[in-house]
Design a protein around this motif. Structure first.
Motif, PDB file in Angstrom:
ATOM      1  N   ILE A 183       9.568  90.670  -1.142  1.00  0.00           N
ATOM      2  CA  ILE A 183       8.450  89.898  -0.618  1.00  0.00           C
ATOM      3  C   ILE A 183       7.201  90.735  -0.411  1.00  0.00           C
ATOM      4  CG2 ILE A 183       8.957  90.175   1.836  1.00  0.00           C
ATOM      5  CD1 ILE A 183       8.283  87.266   2.230  1.00  0.00           C
ATOM      6  N   THR A 184       7.346  92.054  -0.396  1.00  0.00           N
ATOM      7  CA  THR A 184       6.144  92.878  -0.197  1.00  0.00           C
ATOM      8  C   THR A 184       5.480  93.267  -1.519  1.00  0.00           C
ATOM      9  OG1 THR A 184       7.494  94.868   0.018  1.00  0.00           O
ATOM     10  CG2 THR A 184       6.885  93.737   2.036  1.00  0.00           C
ATOM     11  N   ILE A 229      12.877  76.720   0.844  1.00  0.00           N
ATOM     12  CA  ILE A 229      13.470  77.806   1.615  1.00  0.00           C
ATOM     13  C   ILE A 229      13.288  79.098   0.853  1.00  0.00           C
ATOM     14  CG2 ILE A 229      15.574  78.747   2.606  1.00  0.00           C
ATOM     15  CD1 ILE A 229      16.616  76.100   3.079  1.00  0.00           C
ATOM     16  N   LEU A 230      12.545  80.023   1.431  1.00  0.00           N
ATOM     17  CA  LEU A 230      12.332  81.308   0.779  1.00  0.00           C
ATOM     18  C   LEU A 230      13.385  82.296   1.247  1.00  0.00           C
ATOM     19  CD1 LEU A 230       9.515  79.940   0.477  1.00  0.00           C
ATOM     20  CD2 LEU A 230       8.529  82.193   0.758  1.00  0.00           C
ATOM     21  N   ASN A 237      14.468  86.244   0.894  1.00  0.00           N
ATOM     22  CA  ASN A 237      14.076  87.573   0.441  1.00  0.00           C
ATOM     23  C   ASN A 237      15.319  88.447   0.306  1.00  0.00           C
ATOM     24  OD1 ASN A 237      12.393  89.797  -0.104  1.00  0.00           O
ATOM     25  ND2 ASN A 237      12.522  90.420   2.047  1.00  0.00           N
ATOM     26  N   LYS A 259      25.164  86.220  -0.710  1.00  0.00           N
ATOM     27  CA  LYS A 259      25.287  85.559   0.579  1.00  0.00           C
ATOM     28  C   LYS A 259      24.329  84.361   0.658  1.00  0.00           C
ATOM     29  CE  LYS A 259      24.779  86.914   5.284  1.00  0.00           C
ATOM     30  NZ  LYS A 259      24.451  88.033   6.184  1.00  0.00           N
ATOM     31  N   SER A 261      22.686  75.499  13.428  1.00  0.00           N
ATOM     32  CA  SER A 261      22.684  75.740  11.991  1.00  0.00           C
ATOM     33  C   SER A 261      22.766  77.199  11.603  1.00  0.00           C
ATOM     34  CB  SER A 261      21.408  75.163  11.394  1.00  0.00           C
ATOM     35  OG  SER A 261      20.302  75.835  11.938  1.00  0.00           O
ATOM     36  N   ASN A 262      22.731  78.101  12.592  1.00  0.00           N
ATOM     37  CA  ASN A 262      22.687  79.520  12.267  1.00  0.00           C
ATOM     38  C   ASN A 262      21.508  79.855  11.376  1.00  0.00           C
ATOM     39  OD1 ASN A 262      24.690  81.781  12.920  1.00  0.00           O
ATOM     40  ND2 ASN A 262      25.809  79.868  13.162  1.00  0.00           N
ATOM     41  N   THR A 263      20.452  79.188  11.650  1.00  0.00           N
ATOM     42  CA  THR A 263      19.251  79.344  10.845  1.00  0.00           C
ATOM     43  C   THR A 263      18.063  79.472  11.776  1.00  0.00           C
ATOM     44  OG1 THR A 263      20.135  77.993   9.058  1.00  0.00           O
ATOM     45  CG2 THR A 263      17.761  78.126   9.226  1.00  0.00           C
ATOM     46  N   GLU A 306       4.871  91.505   5.275  1.00  0.00           N
ATOM     47  CA  GLU A 306       5.416  92.732   5.856  1.00  0.00           C
ATOM     48  C   GLU A 306       6.156  92.413   7.151  1.00  0.00           C
ATOM     49  OE1 GLU A 306       2.839  96.207   6.006  1.00  0.00           O
ATOM     50  OE2 GLU A 306       1.965  95.747   4.053  1.00  0.00           O
ATOM     51  N   ALA A 331       7.379  89.398   7.866  1.00  0.00           N
ATOM     52  CA  ALA A 331       8.515  88.541   7.503  1.00  0.00           C
ATOM     53  C   ALA A 331       9.706  89.367   7.035  1.00  0.00           C
ATOM     54  CB  ALA A 331       8.099  87.567   6.396  1.00  0.00           C
ATOM     55  N   LYS A 332       9.400  90.433   6.332  1.00  0.00           N
ATOM     56  CA  LYS A 332      10.462  91.290   5.825  1.00  0.00           C
ATOM     57  C   LYS A 332      11.323  91.840   6.959  1.00  0.00           C
ATOM     58  CE  LYS A 332      10.991  95.408   2.967  1.00  0.00           C
ATOM     59  NZ  LYS A 332      10.321  96.070   1.839  1.00  0.00           N
ATOM     60  N   GLU A 371      13.384  89.075   8.606  1.00  0.00           N
ATOM     61  CA  GLU A 371      14.475  88.736   7.721  1.00  0.00           C
ATOM     62  C   GLU A 371      15.620  89.727   7.819  1.00  0.00           C
ATOM     63  OE1 GLU A 371      15.453  89.138   4.220  1.00  0.00           O
ATOM     64  OE2 GLU A 371      15.883  87.020   3.913  1.00  0.00           O
ATOM     65  N   GLN A 401      19.272  88.571   9.183  1.00  0.00           N
ATOM     66  CA  GLN A 401      20.429  88.719   8.314  1.00  0.00           C
ATOM     67  C   GLN A 401      21.524  89.539   8.971  1.00  0.00           C
ATOM     68  OE1 GLN A 401      21.485  89.382   3.857  1.00  0.00           O
ATOM     69  NE2 GLN A 401      20.414  90.981   4.879  1.00  0.00           N
ATOM     70  N   LEU A 441      20.365  82.811   8.852  1.00  0.00           N
ATOM     71  CA  LEU A 441      19.586  82.596   7.640  1.00  0.00           C
ATOM     72  C   LEU A 441      18.141  82.374   8.053  1.00  0.00           C
ATOM     73  CD1 LEU A 441      19.962  81.887   4.476  1.00  0.00           C
ATOM     74  CD2 LEU A 441      19.774  79.533   5.226  1.00  0.00           C
ATOM     75  N   LEU A 442      17.217  82.933   7.291  1.00  0.00           N
ATOM     76  CA  LEU A 442      15.806  82.749   7.641  1.00  0.00           C
ATOM     77  C   LEU A 442      15.146  81.788   6.670  1.00  0.00           C
ATOM     78  CD1 LEU A 442      13.504  83.755   9.514  1.00  0.00           C
ATOM     79  CD2 LEU A 442      12.888  85.310   7.674  1.00  0.00           C
ATOM     80  N   ILE A 443      14.506  80.774   7.219  1.00  0.00           N
ATOM     81  CA  ILE A 443      13.740  79.852   6.376  1.00  0.00           C
ATOM     82  C   ILE A 443      12.270  80.163   6.538  1.00  0.00           C
ATOM     83  CG2 ILE A 443      13.141  77.467   5.938  1.00  0.00           C
ATOM     84  CD1 ILE A 443      15.730  76.585   6.791  1.00  0.00           C
ATOM     85  N   LEU A 444      11.626  80.585   5.473  1.00  0.00           N
ATOM     86  CA  LEU A 444      10.202  80.881   5.537  1.00  0.00           C
ATOM     87  C   LEU A 444       9.408  79.643   5.158  1.00  0.00           C
ATOM     88  CD1 LEU A 444      11.471  83.750   5.265  1.00  0.00           C
ATOM     89  CD2 LEU A 444       9.500  84.371   3.933  1.00  0.00           C
TER      90      LEU A 444
END
Lengths: 330, 330
Positions: free
Chosen positions: A71-72, A95-96, A98, A108, B61-63, B78, B80-81, B84, B88, B93-96
């Motif tokens: 993503i960077t 849903i993004l 990375n 996963k 939802s573990n999200t 940067e 978001a990384k 994430e 994780q 789970l990460l929804i962007l």
DNA sequence: CTGAAAGCGCTTACAG
DNA sequence: CTGAAAGCGCTTACAG
């Protein structure tokens, strides 16, 4: 605090849950009077249906996933932005994910997304032999990479891009041209290298290829090690803009004059190109268009609106943008 | 093609679905023999539980969701990384969600996420009076923005950053300092401007503030209109690095010598700073750390592991990185 | 046109 | 320690 349920709406409107369901789905017959009652109840209770319950029944989620390798690297967000815009317009949540090019993470995510009933998946990741994308229970599309002729893909003409870059460097007088290519498991990197090699061969020139990650820092280090000794090359065709930017930094540090002593061409056409000094000459991919096209095709496939005969590989043309790191053509 | 269900596992192992459920959740008593049978069946059928069905029951939802105002501003990826990576690691789970700062899109995403039972939400967006985040049925956290003292937030010391930048410019001899600030609904932009104004006032100097979007192109245009006439300022404190980069481009076009005639300081410390020429002096935020902290706090809150008394506002220090667009301090 | 019933795949009291 | 039952909130045949 939690949203109202269909049962409460049904009670309020004095009808069955089935009838409310018909109204919210605009499906099946509903009497005019009943319709009004139900709509009123929905409005009063500010009801919206529970997506999870719907998902469970329909095995659909109105969601598409997007696997991003890094993503960077600005190339990917620019692509993601376009995908997102289209997805949204057509009623899909994006849903993004990375993955940092980590096969474990990728696996996963794919598993999670499968369980969450995503309706489709766009993959921008490099090859991962662990994952067999064709066994997934939903359509997939490869973006910026061709996986298999039978699977949908959107990319640009990478080999042609490699040719264009190399020919330009030759036409502006360079002969000792180095290609710093991206990782070997990235198909587009290989295609670009092929374009380069083809042109060098045709001109009876020796091809020089070095490997580098798609990252400025790695390229900067590589550049320094290159320029420490005498500079052997008079041009560098970089596998992407990040590599080009890193090499350019190193060249400046060693006071190599760009483009006079050393020409540099990048690849992708990300925004960064305009901010280096000199500005980077690059092979521009139609990034935004590619992202849009990818979303449109995937969603068409999801909704079965794709013509059988429609070709599955979409490849966009690229063009060279002449800026400050190369000499002008005369 | 679709994953196996708990029923098939139960049949295979000759037990009830409830027992299988106990095994996969490691909850409640299960006989040793039974456990083995069930585990064998799970392995043979390669079973993993259907997340959607679980969600429906558990309303979890573990999200976690992440609202991004502009994915093409490298500062956000940067951040978001880091979010994430932590998410994780802790099993989420990460929804962007990229909102393009559009209130409608933002609202839509929040509604969708609510219906999908996200367990928590990190908001990097600017103020949106339409959305009352405190009525949401899950914890929220504001990143790079302080919303309300009682709500979790992670940010950095923006006012202090504004002060540091301004003082540095004064100490290196500038007096006519312009501040180009970010949008008014972005609280951090306002805080930075306050720091600037405070210092100018203390030194009995006139404050000059102009507005700009956080985008290079807009800043470039603003810069050009500024430099067209005689240059009135000897320093610019930019609201973020994108603005600084845009202004720098314009300055070069008008052959204004940076930093001799005009000093420039950016804000954020994104990677781009290293690629401009001269390299951008900036107020560096600890971007990665902020993202990590945000994820850690939100997840702690979700899992009720947060101490009642734990302060809800986390503010990181910032520092000035001296590079090429300012004169060295002597 | 409308309602009762069954079911999507899971989990959790409740008995035993 | 284990199973039968009910239910999470919805939708879709099936009757009527």
């Amino acid at each position: 605090m939690f949203p109202t349920t269909i049962r409460e709406v049904a009670k309020r409107a004095n009808v069955s849950e089935a009838t409310v369901s018909r109204v919210i789905n605009k499906k099946g017959y509903v009497g005019k009077e009943t319709l009004k009652k139900v709509e009123a109840a929905i409005a009063e209770l500010n009801y919206t249906p529970n997506e999870v319950a719907r998902m469970l029944f329909k095995k659909k989620s109105n969601t598409i996933g997007l696997l991003i390798p890094d993503i960077t690297n600005p190339f990917f967000p620019e692509l993601a932005k376009a995908v997102e815009a289209v997805a949204q317009r057509l009623g899909y949540l994006l849903i993004l994910c990375n993955t940092e090019s980590n096969p474990e993470t990728e696996k996963k995510y794919v598993r999670e997304l499968t369980h969450k009933y995503v309706d489709g998946l766009i993959i921008m990741n490099q090859n991962n032999e662990d994952i067999t994308y064709d066994e997934l229970p939903f359509p997939t599309l490869f973006l910026d990479r061709v996986h298999d002729k039978r699977v949908l893909s959107v990319s640009s003409q990478n080999k042609e891009g490699g040719r264009i870059a190399t020919e330009y460097l030759l036409q502006t007088g360079s002969k000792r041209i180095l290609h710093i290519r991206g990782p070997h498991n990235v198909t587009t990197a290989t295609e670009r290298a092929e374009g380069y090699q083809e042109v060098m061969k045709k001109n009876n020139l020796a091809a020089h290829v070095m490997d580098c990650d798609y990252a400025t820092e790695a390229a900067y280090q590589l550049g320094k090690s290159l320029f420490k000794k005498a500079v052997e090359y008079d041009a560098i065709f970089a596998g992407n803009d990040l590599i080009a930017a890193g090499v350019l930094m190193a060249a400046k540090e060693y006071q190599i004059s760009v483009p006079d002593e050393l020409q540099i061409i990048g690849y992708d056409g990300i925004d960064l190109c305009k901010h280096t000094s000199p500005q980077l000459t690059t092979i521009q991919q139609p990034i935004y268009k590619m992202g849009e096209q990818a979303a449109i095709l995937l969603i068409a496939q999801i909704e079965n609106q794709l013509q059988e005969k429609e070709s599955s590989s979409h490849s966009f043309p690229v063009e060279l943008i002449q800026r400050g790191t190369t000499k002008p053509l005369r």
